[in-house]
Design an enzyme around this catalytic site. Structure first.
Site, PDB file in Angstrom:
ATOM      1  N   ARG A  70       0.832  -1.211   0.000  1.00 47.33           N
ATOM      2  CA  ARG A  70       0.000   0.000   0.000  1.00 47.33           C
ATOM      3  C   ARG A  70       0.866   1.260   0.000  1.00 47.33           C
ATOM      4  O   ARG A  70       0.448   2.323  -0.454  1.00 47.33           O
ATOM      5  CB  ARG A  70      -0.968  -0.013   1.191  1.00 47.33           C
ATOM      6  CG  ARG A  70      -1.897   1.173   1.246  1.00 47.33           C
ATOM      7  CD  ARG A  70      -3.186   0.910   2.021  1.00 47.33           C
ATOM      8  NE  ARG A  70      -3.010   0.106   3.208  1.00 47.33           N
ATOM      9  CZ  ARG A  70      -2.434   0.517   4.341  1.00 47.33           C
ATOM     10  NH1 ARG A  70      -1.985   1.747   4.445  1.00 47.33           N
ATOM     11  NH2 ARG A  70      -2.320  -0.290   5.365  1.00 47.33           N
TER      12      ARG A  70
ATOM     13  N   TYR B  22     -15.655  17.740 -14.707  1.00 40.57           N
ATOM     14  CA  TYR B  22     -16.120  16.360 -14.579  1.00 40.57           C
ATOM     15  C   TYR B  22     -17.142  16.298 -13.437  1.00 40.57           C
ATOM     16  O   TYR B  22     -16.840  16.646 -12.308  1.00 40.57           O
ATOM     17  CB  TYR B  22     -14.926  15.429 -14.335  1.00 40.57           C
ATOM     18  CG  TYR B  22     -15.376  14.034 -14.076  1.00 40.57           C
ATOM     19  CD1 TYR B  22     -16.136  13.356 -15.028  1.00 40.57           C
ATOM     20  CD2 TYR B  22     -15.090  13.389 -12.878  1.00 40.57           C
ATOM     21  CE1 TYR B  22     -16.594  12.077 -14.784  1.00 40.57           C
ATOM     22  CE2 TYR B  22     -15.542  12.108 -12.640  1.00 40.57           C
ATOM     23  CZ  TYR B  22     -16.305  11.465 -13.593  1.00 40.57           C
ATOM     24  OH  TYR B  22     -16.775  10.201 -13.345  1.00 40.57           O
TER      25      TYR B  22
ATOM     26  N   ASP C 195      -6.832  19.261 -14.389  1.00 42.75           N
ATOM     27  CA  ASP C 195      -7.314  17.967 -14.885  1.00 42.75           C
ATOM     28  C   ASP C 195      -7.095  17.991 -16.395  1.00 42.75           C
ATOM     29  O   ASP C 195      -7.807  18.669 -17.136  1.00 42.75           O
ATOM     30  CB  ASP C 195      -8.791  17.773 -14.534  1.00 42.75           C
ATOM     31  CG  ASP C 195      -9.337  16.421 -15.022  1.00 42.75           C
ATOM     32  OD1 ASP C 195      -8.715  15.808 -15.914  1.00 42.75           O
ATOM     33  OD2 ASP C 195     -10.388  15.987 -14.520  1.00 42.75           O
TER      34      ASP C 195
ATOM     35  N   LYS D 186      -8.808   6.774 -19.147  1.00 42.72           N
ATOM     36  CA  LYS D 186      -9.162   7.305 -20.475  1.00 42.72           C
ATOM     37  C   LYS D 186      -7.994   7.125 -21.447  1.00 42.72           C
ATOM     38  O   LYS D 186      -7.587   6.020 -21.701  1.00 42.72           O
ATOM     39  CB  LYS D 186      -9.592   8.769 -20.345  1.00 42.72           C
ATOM     40  CG  LYS D 186     -10.470   9.072 -19.133  1.00 42.72           C
ATOM     41  CD  LYS D 186     -11.758   8.283 -19.105  1.00 42.72           C
ATOM     42  CE  LYS D 186     -12.603   8.707 -17.892  1.00 42.72           C
ATOM     43  NZ  LYS D 186     -13.695   7.811 -17.617  1.00 42.72           N
TER      44      LYS D 186
HETATM   45  C1  LIG Z   1     -12.117  14.667 -17.061  1.00 37.21           C
HETATM   46  C2  LIG Z   1     -12.262  13.571 -16.055  1.00 37.21           C
HETATM   47  N1  LIG Z   1     -11.689  13.703 -14.869  1.00 37.21           N
HETATM   48  C3  LIG Z   1     -11.783  12.737 -13.922  1.00 37.21           C
HETATM   49  C4  LIG Z   1     -12.527  11.584 -14.148  1.00 37.21           C
HETATM   50  C5  LIG Z   1     -12.619  10.542 -13.070  1.00 37.21           C
HETATM   51  O1  LIG Z   1     -11.845   9.436 -13.417  1.00 37.21           O
HETATM   52  P1  LIG Z   1     -12.143   7.931 -12.975  1.00 37.21           P
HETATM   53  O2  LIG Z   1     -13.429   7.499 -13.621  1.00 37.21           O
HETATM   54  O3  LIG Z   1     -10.942   7.198 -13.468  1.00 37.21           O
HETATM   55  O4  LIG Z   1     -12.262   7.918 -11.481  1.00 37.21           O
HETATM   56  C6  LIG Z   1     -13.131  11.405 -15.373  1.00 37.21           C
HETATM   57  C7  LIG Z   1     -13.928  10.177 -15.624  1.00 37.21           C
HETATM   58  O5  LIG Z   1     -14.812  10.144 -16.454  1.00 37.21           O
HETATM   59  C8  LIG Z   1     -13.015  12.424 -16.353  1.00 37.21           C
HETATM   60  O6  LIG Z   1     -13.612  12.300 -17.555  1.00 37.21           O
END
Ligand SMILES: Cc1ncc(COP(=O)(O)O)c(C=O)c1O
Length: 376
Positions: free
Chosen positions: A48, A100, A173, A198
């Site tokens: 961990r 998001y 992000d 992604k």
């Molecule tokens: C732009 C963006 N940030 C963060 C996330 C969150 O990622 P995760 O689904 O891997 O937890 C997503 C998921 O769709 C996303 O599209």
């Protein structure tokens, strides 16, 4: 320094010293032997806290992002929330109005329990961002660019300047942009986050998240402690798959960008479409900023607004045969989604909006399928 596509293709050129293997073993051990004198000279103690399975992916992403260090997490949400959990009670943070949705919901409904004061701002409007920071109190400015699901573009360099002048860090992000198109750290960002679920992985077969820091400082060490203590770690097999996916990142993203640009231009002239939201269109409000900070393409994500409102949009999605009706993005297969249905109350997505994640299929096939779905 070799070019990033070279670094990615060979995962930094790693070769196993003992076996000469060019693909790393999958480390699954959860624990490590302590030396007889009670030391851990290997530097490893327990899975961990540390895992050799993470080393390659973390080193490669640090190189691609131009960062000092990277941490893998069990999901994008785990990575993003770690950046907030590492702040102190009473800290003020800013987040964008378009972002998001699941992270927006967590910030709106749960971050307060950590003692954080969260405000949402239209980060693409720099005067709004400037007015929203509280010098000395704001500790983190979070932006997403291009931002889900309207692909709003925020000027990273300007946002960094505003954040730093107030004594705050800037976190980006960069999931939709990927390191292929944008390196936020070179533009002044302090922290870069990816949902590696992604584009970084690219094959819709794992969930992972990453944070990359501009410098290894006390805040970064707190983020590391959050990962260890809350246990939001990635599995060893997933870390291995992620490296394999990243080897083809540049090819995949470049193809997705080229196809998305072609689709956006053709769809903008389609009689059944009200509007196309894509940073690569000259008419798009954020185009000029995107052209400055995105190199080699504008990403594989776009949204279309279908004439006839919500029912027409959902009916169009129902008729696609090649595109897959599914959430998520950044995989080799193209996905379509009625975004307001996913996000629910509070979504900035208009009811007539379909979000498109463009994969690596032939753009002509993708257009033909959308055209028949729109025309029916
Ligand atoms: C732009 C963006 N940030 C963060 C996330 C969150 O990622 P995760 O689904 O891997 O937890 C997503 C998921 O769709 C996303 O599209």
């Amino acid at each position: 320094m070799r070019r990033p596509e070279t670094l990615a293709a060979q995962a930094l050129g790693w070769v196993d010293e003992k076996t000469r293997a060019i693909s790393p073993p999958i480390h699954v051990s959860s624990t490590y032997v302590r030396d007889p004198d009670n030391q851990y000279r290997s530097g490893r103690g327990y899975i961990r806290a540390d895992n050799p399975a993470f080393d390659q992916a973390e080193a490669l992403l640090s190189a691609l992002e131009g960062g000092a260090a990277t941490l893998l997490f069990g999901s994008g949400m785990a990575a993003a929330t770690a950046a907030f959990a590492a702040l102190q009670p009473g800290d003020h943070v800013l987040a964008p109005k378009v972002m998001y949705w699941s992270l927006r919901n967590w910030l709106a409904n749960a971050a307060g329990k950590l003692g954080l004061n969260v405000d949402f701002v239209s980060s693409e409007k720099l005067e709004n961002l400037r007015a929203a920071v509280h010098p000395g109190k704001t500790k983190l400015v979070w932006i997403e660019t291009p931002a889900n699901p309207l692909w709003t573009v925020t000027d990273i360099a300007a946002a960094a300047e505003i954040a730093h002048a107030a004594g705050a860090r800037l976190a980006v992000d960069s999931t939709a942009a990927t390191p292929v198109l944008t390196q936020p750290i070179a533009l002044g960002a302090d922290l870069v986050m990816h949902s590696a679920t992604k584009y970084l992985n690219g094959h819709s077969d794992l969930v992972a998240g990453t944070l990359t820091t501009a410098r290894d400082d006390e805040y970064w060490q707190r983020i590391r402690a959050v990962r260890v203590q809350l246990g939001a770690v990635l599995g060893s097999l997933e870390a291995w798959l992620l490296v394999r996916g990243m080897r083809t990142l540049y090819l995949r993203v470049r193809q997705a960008c080229a196809s998305a640009q072609a689709l956006a231009e053709r769809l903008a002239a389609h009689p059944r479409i009200e509007a196309v939201l894509y940073p690569g269109l000259v008419s798009f409000p954020g185009h000029a900023v995107a052209a400055r900070q995105m190199k080699g393409g504008f990403g594989g994500m776009l949204s279309i607004r279908v004439r006839g409102g919500e029912a027409a949009a959902i009916a169009t999605a129902a008729r696609v045969e090649l595109w897959k009706r599914a959430t998520s993005l950044g995989g080799v297969e193209s996905l379509v989604e009625h975004r307001a249905s996913v996000e629910g109350a509070g979504t900035p997505a208009p009811p007539d909006l379909l979000r498109l994640s463009v994969g690596i299929e032939a753009a002509e096939d993708l257009y033909a399928d959308l055209d028949q779905a729109l025309a029916a």
